[in-house]
Design a protein around this motif. Structure first.
Motif, PDB file in Angstrom:
ATOM      1  N   ASN A  94      -1.085 -10.903   6.845  1.00  0.00           N
ATOM      2  CA  ASN A  94      -1.813  -9.658   6.600  1.00  0.00           C
ATOM      3  C   ASN A  94      -2.302  -9.051   7.916  1.00  0.00           C
ATOM      4  N   SER A  95      -2.859  -9.893   8.759  1.00  0.00           N
ATOM      5  CA  SER A  95      -3.383  -9.445  10.054  1.00  0.00           C
ATOM      6  C   SER A  95      -2.239  -9.086  11.005  1.00  0.00           C
ATOM      7  N   TYR A  96      -1.193  -9.926  11.031  1.00  0.00           N
ATOM      8  CA  TYR A  96      -0.076  -9.689  11.948  1.00  0.00           C
ATOM      9  C   TYR A  96       0.638  -8.384  11.604  1.00  0.00           C
ATOM     10  N   GLY A  97       0.833  -8.139  10.314  1.00  0.00           N
ATOM     11  CA  GLY A  97       1.500  -6.909   9.891  1.00  0.00           C
ATOM     12  C   GLY A  97       0.763  -5.679  10.364  1.00  0.00           C
ATOM     13  N   GLU A  98      -0.550  -5.712  10.237  1.00  0.00           N
ATOM     14  CA  GLU A  98      -1.362  -4.553  10.632  1.00  0.00           C
ATOM     15  C   GLU A  98      -1.461  -4.407  12.149  1.00  0.00           C
ATOM     16  N   GLN A  99      -1.777  -5.511  12.829  1.00  0.00           N
ATOM     17  CA  GLN A  99      -2.076  -5.425  14.259  1.00  0.00           C
ATOM     18  C   GLN A  99      -0.833  -5.319  15.125  1.00  0.00           C
ATOM     19  N   PHE A 100       0.207  -6.080  14.801  1.00  0.00           N
ATOM     20  CA  PHE A 100       1.377  -6.148  15.680  1.00  0.00           C
ATOM     21  C   PHE A 100       2.547  -5.287  15.195  1.00  0.00           C
ATOM     22  N   LEU A 101       2.809  -5.330  13.883  1.00  0.00           N
ATOM     23  CA  LEU A 101       3.938  -4.567  13.358  1.00  0.00           C
ATOM     24  C   LEU A 101       3.569  -3.109  13.080  1.00  0.00           C
ATOM     25  N   GLY A 102       2.258  -2.799  13.120  1.00  0.00           N
ATOM     26  CA  GLY A 102       1.826  -1.424  12.888  1.00  0.00           C
ATOM     27  C   GLY A 102       1.917  -1.004  11.435  1.00  0.00           C
ATOM     28  N   LYS A 103       1.808  -1.978  10.531  1.00  0.00           N
ATOM     29  CA  LYS A 103       1.991  -1.703   9.107  1.00  0.00           C
ATOM     30  C   LYS A 103       0.670  -1.592   8.360  1.00  0.00           C
ATOM     31  N   THR A 104       0.778  -1.069   7.134  1.00  0.00           N
ATOM     32  CA  THR A 104      -0.307  -1.191   6.167  1.00  0.00           C
ATOM     33  C   THR A 104       0.017  -2.423   5.337  1.00  0.00           C
ATOM     34  N   SER A 105      -0.681  -3.510   5.585  1.00  0.00           N
ATOM     35  CA  SER A 105      -0.409  -4.768   4.883  1.00  0.00           C
ATOM     36  C   SER A 105      -1.112  -4.758   3.537  1.00  0.00           C
ATOM     37  N   VAL A 106      -0.373  -5.108   2.494  1.00  0.00           N
ATOM     38  CA  VAL A 106      -0.934  -5.159   1.139  1.00  0.00           C
ATOM     39  C   VAL A 106      -0.510  -6.465   0.492  1.00  0.00           C
ATOM     40  N   VAL A 107      -1.485  -7.308   0.161  1.00  0.00           N
ATOM     41  CA  VAL A 107      -1.177  -8.546  -0.561  1.00  0.00           C
ATOM     42  C   VAL A 107      -1.035  -8.190  -2.040  1.00  0.00           C
ATOM     43  N   ALA A 108       0.147  -8.474  -2.601  1.00  0.00           N
ATOM     44  CA  ALA A 108       0.454  -8.114  -3.991  1.00  0.00           C
ATOM     45  C   ALA A 108       0.585  -9.374  -4.835  1.00  0.00           C
ATOM     46  N   LYS A 109       0.576  -9.169  -6.135  1.00  0.00           N
ATOM     47  CA  LYS A 109       0.828 -10.288  -7.049  1.00  0.00           C
ATOM     48  C   LYS A 109       2.333 -10.418  -7.280  1.00  0.00           C
ATOM     49  N   ASP A 110       2.742 -11.606  -7.724  1.00  0.00           N
ATOM     50  CA  ASP A 110       4.167 -11.876  -7.931  1.00  0.00           C
ATOM     51  C   ASP A 110       4.603 -11.305  -9.284  1.00  0.00           C
ATOM     52  N   THR A 111       4.682  -9.985  -9.355  1.00  0.00           N
ATOM     53  CA  THR A 111       5.088  -9.285 -10.569  1.00  0.00           C
ATOM     54  C   THR A 111       6.306  -8.426 -10.248  1.00  0.00           C
ATOM     55  N   PRO A 112       7.118  -8.067 -11.256  1.00  0.00           N
ATOM     56  CA  PRO A 112       8.342  -7.301 -10.987  1.00  0.00           C
ATOM     57  C   PRO A 112       8.087  -6.040 -10.165  1.00  0.00           C
ATOM     58  N   ALA A 113       8.872  -5.896  -9.085  1.00  0.00           N
ATOM     59  CA  ALA A 113       8.825  -4.741  -8.169  1.00  0.00           C
ATOM     60  C   ALA A 113       7.528  -4.652  -7.377  1.00  0.00           C
ATOM     61  N   PHE A 114       6.637  -5.657  -7.550  1.00  0.00           N
ATOM     62  CA  PHE A 114       5.385  -5.729  -6.787  1.00  0.00           C
ATOM     63  C   PHE A 114       4.539  -4.466  -7.014  1.00  0.00           C
ATOM     64  N   ILE A 115       3.979  -3.873  -5.944  1.00  0.00           N
ATOM     65  CA  ILE A 115       3.096  -2.717  -6.161  1.00  0.00           C
ATOM     66  C   ILE A 115       3.826  -1.400  -5.903  1.00  0.00           C
ATOM     67  N   GLY A 116       4.362  -1.239  -4.699  1.00  0.00           N
ATOM     68  CA  GLY A 116       4.935   0.044  -4.291  1.00  0.00           C
ATOM     69  C   GLY A 116       6.036   0.516  -5.226  1.00  0.00           C
ATOM     70  N   ASN A 117       7.042  -0.338  -5.444  1.00  0.00           N
ATOM     71  CA  ASN A 117       8.171   0.080  -6.277  1.00  0.00           C
ATOM     72  C   ASN A 117       7.797   0.187  -7.756  1.00  0.00           C
ATOM     73  N   ARG A 118       6.838  -0.628  -8.187  1.00  0.00           N
ATOM     74  CA  ARG A 118       6.444  -0.547  -9.606  1.00  0.00           C
ATOM     75  C   ARG A 118       5.878   0.844  -9.902  1.00  0.00           C
ATOM     76  N   ILE A 119       4.990   1.323  -9.045  1.00  0.00           N
ATOM     77  CA  ILE A 119       4.376   2.638  -9.256  1.00  0.00           C
ATOM     78  C   ILE A 119       5.336   3.759  -8.853  1.00  0.00           C
ATOM     79  N   GLY A 120       6.024   3.572  -7.725  1.00  0.00           N
ATOM     80  CA  GLY A 120       6.928   4.612  -7.222  1.00  0.00           C
ATOM     81  C   GLY A 120       8.085   4.876  -8.165  1.00  0.00           C
TER      82      GLY A 120
END
Length: 801
Positions: free
Chosen positions: A188-214
């Motif tokens: 979570n920290s590495y994604g934000e600080q080094f990769l420049g990402k918005t890190s989101v911890v999701a649950k193990d559900t189909p399509a996770f968060i982004g694709n489920r809503i998108g």
């Protein structure tokens, strides 16, 4: 968990795998990229007498994939030299090399059986404690690590990058049954600080968060379009920039991503989410089934919702798909009265109330769309996440939405959002009604400069975690405002540092912005220690207000235009020669005047995604706000004993003359616009203002002294001018540039050579600024320059006349 990522192994070199490999190379990590060994020779390999044992054949798949990725546009890599950080190989000869990796990322085909085979091979060579993750977009994480060792399972999880990995910020982290909490915290920290990402911890559900809503949002829209009898053009008009979404809106985005990809995820949700109250929406409408059967998949197949064709006269045209007849036709212009009502509303978040109140088809469309969306996202908690802000983060970072569903709901109003859902035949989740009954009317609030969200289990507002590294200007603008006019807001960032934020349209620089910059320096010199020039809009600045320049030039108000240009120059010099450190924080487009401001700052803290350059040639002038002077000055500072000084000056001349714009901040070092050893780059734009503030403090506390104005700029006079004029003559004679291009280039040559001095001389900055202003004004008297400015104002594109 303390861990340093020095080397990453990426398994699978397809579009996604190569993109991930490139992005790790972007941030300075050594990468090992592996793929399978080909089973057959190509005709070309047979002709060369090669065999399946030759290394060039065995590494053909991985090398071809990486080469194709590096050639693609937009580029997956910040700078061409960074590709040398990637080593390629294959899964038979080189798999033992994963033993030296700190993190192994699997990006093979989306089949569970193949992934499990790959993990079995990797475990034989993986060192205990090494992170191992899968970039799956939907396969349940708990299935993948079955049968693996305890250490493997403890260090295993899903890490879902969105494509393209460089540009889309969403980084979903999905824990397995035995993933250690410290592994999740680290990623979570590495994604934000080094990769420049918005890190989101999701649950193990189909399509996770982004694709489920998108995917729900897109599938819901497919059904709405048919029910309302709307066209492709109408929907893309309504779902693009007007609501803070990408220009590609809906159907063009599906064409780019690929209809087959979308269908694959939608089918996965339909099959694996039996309890989803809207599962019927994930079933494919007939027109989508027909398109898939016809292989009308979008850009990859040459046609989808749009199709580019060539006409008999050689011109090209983009056709649209008629969703009723499923035949292509000429595009129709979409117009709605509701959209006209939003033209005076610059801030996207303020448009939503107006949009859902529309009396036409657009208003009906928005009421249906948002009503369905609000009900759906409310029911996904706690299924896909426990915290509502994670849904908003995922949609903004993964799908390019400016505002997430709950932020839009807040803008429309809690009660009205509930009513929109009811009108759509849906009920919002019980927790929303409980929140309303408890007297809480907003999902988000701002308190003490931080964002808070409604925590459902606690039934109270709670501070969104992870904000301490950021400064969010939206949260402090009103409470920390020190000064404002129509063009800027000056905010107190704390610790003695001010920030001046552009608030003009497209952050163009006009008289109000220049007045605000001068005021900000006055305030900082009087009561503060440093100044940051930064904002968090889509772009830092697209340059000077050329509309104002055009009006003055057309009216032949040359004295006023001279004064306006001098005011711009004087303001840039004020940035350079103030008593306090000035830090520029460019990002996105930083063109023309925005670039000139950055050139005159004491330090630039640029976002990696900064597209910066002096583009004034496109509107028929030379840089007139100190940019031409600054390039001559930087060339002078680069001169070394026994160097061919003309060659050095020519490079800086070409930076302006070719209107070079960097495709990343790293490329700006090549053009001399950013300076090595002085300017720095941050990968995560969210950290940019906070980082710029830190550097302003360091410079102030280190004993910053006001610089002395330069009188030692070496110009080469007639020697350089002659060379430039010969060059522009040959370029025009060869029809590489137009007559007017030559005129502009000759004016620039005169400035950068320091005029027609008989020999190399040392001059002041003001001398060069006066030459620059004179050249700029003379070009503004040219009809062809006015044509170029007018064309840019009308179309947003340069004219070569």
């Amino acid at each position: 968990m303390k861990k340093h990522i020095k080397k990453v192994a990426v398994i699978g070199s397809g579009i996604m795998g190569s993109g991930i490999a490139c992005h790790f190379a972007n941030i300075g990590v050594e990468v090992l990229l592996l793929d399978i060994v080909p089973r057959e020779l190509t005709d070309a390999e047979k002709a060369k007498g090669l065999s399946l044992k030759d290394a060039v054949v065995r590494n053909r798949l991985v090398n071809n994939s990486l080469t194709n990725a590096l050639k693609s546009r937009p580029s997956p890599i910040y700078h061409k030299d960074f590709a040398s950080r990637i080593q390629t190989g294959n899964l038979e000869d080189d798999i033992s090399k994963v033993g030296s990796a700190d993190w192994i990322i699997e990006v093979v085909v989306e089949r569970l059986d193949i992934k499990k085979q790959v993990f079995e091979k990797l475990e034989a060579h993986r060192e205990p404690g090494t992170l191992i993750t899968s970039n799956t977009s939907g396969i349940p994480i708990h299935f993948m690590s079955e049968g693996r060792s305890e250490d493997f399972q403890q260090h295993f999880c899903g890490t879902h990058f969105f494509n393209p990995a460089r540009y889309l910020k969403l980084f979903e982290i999905i824990p397995g049954p035995k993933t250690k909490p410290e592994v999740l915290d680290f990623l979570n920290s590495y994604g934000e600080q080094f990769l420049g990402k918005t890190s989101v911890v999701a649950k193990d559900t189909p399509a996770f968060i982004g694709n489920r809503i998108g995917i729900f949002s897109i599938m819901s829209l497919f059904h709405t379009v048919k029910e309302m009898g709307m066209t492709v053009e109408e929907v893309d008009k309504l779902t693009g920039p007007v609501i803070g979404r990408p220009k590609s809106a809906t159907f063009r985005t599906v064409d780019v991503v690929g209809l087959d990809t979308l269908v694959h995820v939608a089918n996965g949700i339909a099959e694996n989410c039996p309890d989803d109250e809207r599962k019927d929406l994930f079933k494919l409408p007939d027109f989508i089934k027909t398109m898939v059967d016809n292989k009308w998949l979008g850009s990859k197949s040459g046609q989808g919702f749009y199709k580019k064709v060539k006409n008999k006269d050689g011109s090209s045209e983009i056709l649209s798909l008629d969703l009723d007849t499923l035949e292509y036709r000429s595009k129709k212009r979409a117009q709605f009265a509701t959209l006209e009502n939003t033209k005076t509303i610059d801030t996207v978040i303020d448009r939503f109330k107006v949009l859902v109140a529309g009396k036409d088809k657009a208003g009906e469309f928005y009421r249906n769309s948002f009503g369905a969306l609000f009900a759906y996202v409310s029911h996904r908690i706690p299924e896909i996440t426990d915290a509502l802000y994670k849904i908003d983060d995922a949609m903004k970072a993964g799908f390019g939405w400016e505002h997430g569903p709950f932020q839009i709901w807040d803008a429309i109003g809690l009660e009205q959002g509930i009513e929109l859902a009811k009108a759509n035949g849906q009920e919002v989740a019980p927790w929303v009604m409980e929140m309303k009954a408890a007297g809480s009317e907003q999902f988000y609030t701002v308190k003490d400069g931080a964002s808070w969200y409604y925590d459902i289990p606690e039934k109270a507002q709670r501070k969104i975690p992870g904000q301490d590294a950021f400064i969010i200007l939206d949260n402090i603008r009103e409470s920390k405002e020190v000064f404002k006019n129509t063009g800027v807001v000056v905010e107190d960032l704390g610790d003695g540092i001010l920030n001046v934020e552009f608030r003009s349209k497209m952050n163009t620089i006009g008289a109000d912005v220049l007045a605000g910059l001068n005021k900000a320096v006055d305030l900082a010199e009087k009561d503060f220690q440093g100044l940051v020039v930064g904002n968090q809009a889509a772009n830092f600045s697209v340059g000077a207000n050329i509309g104002m320049i055009f009006m003055m030039a057309v009216e032949q108000e040359y004295d006023e235009l001279n004064m306006a240009v001098k005011y711009f120059q004087d303001t840039m010099m004020r940035m350079r020669y103030s008593a306090i450190p000035v830090i520029a924080a460019p990002h996105g487009m930083c063109l023309g005047g925005g670039c000139e401001l950055s050139l005159h700052a004491d330090k630039v803290v640029a976002a990696a995604e900064t597209y910066i350059g002096l583009v004034e040639f496109g509107v028929g002038v030379i840089p007139g706000g100190g940019g031409s002077k600054e390039m001559a000055l930087r060339a002078s500072d680069t001169f070394r004993k026994n160097d061919v000084e003309l060659n050095v000056l020519q490079e800086y001349f070409l930076t302006i003359g070719m209107a070079k714009v960097s495709t990343s901040a790293y490329e700006a070092f090549d053009t001399g616009i950013l300076q090595k050893g002085k300017d720095i780059i941050v990968v995560n734009k969210d950290r940019q203002i906070a980082t710029a503030k830190q550097y302003a403090r360091i410079m102030a506390e280190s004993g910053y002294s006001q610089p002395i104005r330069r009188k030692d700029v070496k110009v080469l006079g007639k020697q350089a001018l002659g060379m430039f004029l010969v060059g522009t003559d040959s370029m025009e004679a060869g029809h590489y540039i137009s007559e007017h291009d030559k005129k502009i280039a000759d004016k620039l040559a005169y400035v950068m050579a320091g005029g027609d001095l008989s020999e190399a001389s040392y001059v002041t900055e003001q001398y060069l600024l006066d030459l620059e202003r004179e050249a700029f004004l003379s070009l503004c008297t040219e009809r062809k320059t006015l044509e170029r400015i007018q064309h840019m104002l009308k179309t947003g594109k340069p004219l070569r006349n």
